[in-house]
Design an enzyme around this catalytic site. Sequence first.
Site, PDB file in Angstrom:
ATOM      1  N   THR A  48       0.883  -1.057  -0.122  1.00  0.00           N
ATOM      2  CA  THR A  48      -0.035   0.115   0.062  1.00  0.00           C
ATOM      3  C   THR A  48       0.810   1.328  -0.103  1.00  0.00           C
ATOM      4  OG1 THR A  48      -0.141   0.023   2.309  1.00  0.00           O
ATOM      5  CG2 THR A  48      -1.885  -1.589   1.314  1.00  0.00           C
ATOM      6  N   ALA A 107      -2.701   3.917  -0.589  1.00  0.00           N
ATOM      7  CA  ALA A 107      -3.698   3.489  -1.188  1.00  0.00           C
ATOM      8  C   ALA A 107      -3.671   2.213  -0.081  1.00  0.00           C
ATOM      9  CB  ALA A 107      -3.819   2.971  -2.639  1.00  0.00           C
ATOM     10  N   HIS A 108      -4.445   2.153   1.049  1.00  0.00           N
ATOM     11  CA  HIS A 108      -4.608   1.159   1.906  1.00  0.00           C
ATOM     12  C   HIS A 108      -5.736   0.311   1.651  1.00  0.00           C
ATOM     13  CE1 HIS A 108      -1.126   2.832   4.315  1.00  0.00           C
ATOM     14  NE2 HIS A 108      -1.850   3.779   4.811  1.00  0.00           N
ATOM     15  N   ASP A 109      -6.938   0.662   2.220  1.00  0.00           N
ATOM     16  CA  ASP A 109      -8.096  -0.152   2.042  1.00  0.00           C
ATOM     17  C   ASP A 109      -8.424  -0.649   0.704  1.00  0.00           C
ATOM     18  OD1 ASP A 109      -7.789  -0.211   4.805  1.00  0.00           O
ATOM     19  OD2 ASP A 109      -9.561   1.043   5.249  1.00  0.00           O
TER      20      ASP A 109
END
Length: 321
Positions: A198, A244-246
């Site tokens: 991420t 852009a984690h989740d």
Amino acid sequence: MPLHKVIYDTDPGIDDAMALVFQALHPEIDLLGITSVFGNATIDTTTRNALYLAQRFAPGVPVARGAAAPLQCAAPVPLGWIHGDDGLGNIELPEPDHGKLDARPAHRFIVETVRAHPGEVTLLAVGPLTNLALALADDPGIAHRVKEVVIMGGAFGIRGVLGNVTPAAEANVHCDPEAADIVCGAPWKLSIVGLDVTHETVMTNAFLASIRDRGGEPGRFVWDISRHYERFHFESDRIEGIYAHDYSAVAYLLAPHLYETRSGPVRVVTSGIATGQTIQKPSAMHVDAPDWDGRPACAVCVGVDAPAVLNLYESTLCAGA
């Protein structure tokens, strides 16, 4: 035709909300339900946000209230400077209809939905893993009835990425390390999308502005909530954009070929200064390691085609505008 029946377990959260919009708009996802959990905000706030997001972007999708605290300790104090005091960037959203909340607690919603669709349901978990651990405790048999589990959490030291709340730990796992260790040890197909990939996938301000201008109402919403998050990222890491984690977990579900993975069992440190650290014994390592040996292998993401992941998000949000 949808290929993925998904229960979205989440603590919304700005990036959680962006991932929900992504799922609601993608034609290959059939969102069966949203389960809230403490984390980025209190359980009251994350449940309210889940209701709001469902009613605005996924009408008719049920929302179930989940765990208010970790398995073995008190809930952490939310940090408003990251996600805002309301969890969604302080943009003054209207109150949702709380009468639409499912009567079941989140873990029972998970158990009953999985049993109603054996072999078909993917659990997409992007917050603390307490609800999944409670579901396993309630009905261990669901591990053999789930199609797949994809979590956003952890960090494995690839390219020097370690933690984001301590030098050892990522936030979701750190919030409830006991639950994370249980989930990583269950006999289901589990993939982990952590900070290692991420942090390689950054939505720049120019990228977000393009979505705002071309993505209609969802695009404008993503832009609005991302402003608070972008300021946090600039102040903490000096990047002009957001990690852009989740939504990377959603991208992995939809396009796993965009990620390189490494197989092997995973343990989570549950005490001491390294609490929340995620450690994998790669399958290629043949030394004895009793604390790992005998546990199921997990697929840990160690590489990513970041431009392709970003294109997938942008094309999904802008396709119907």
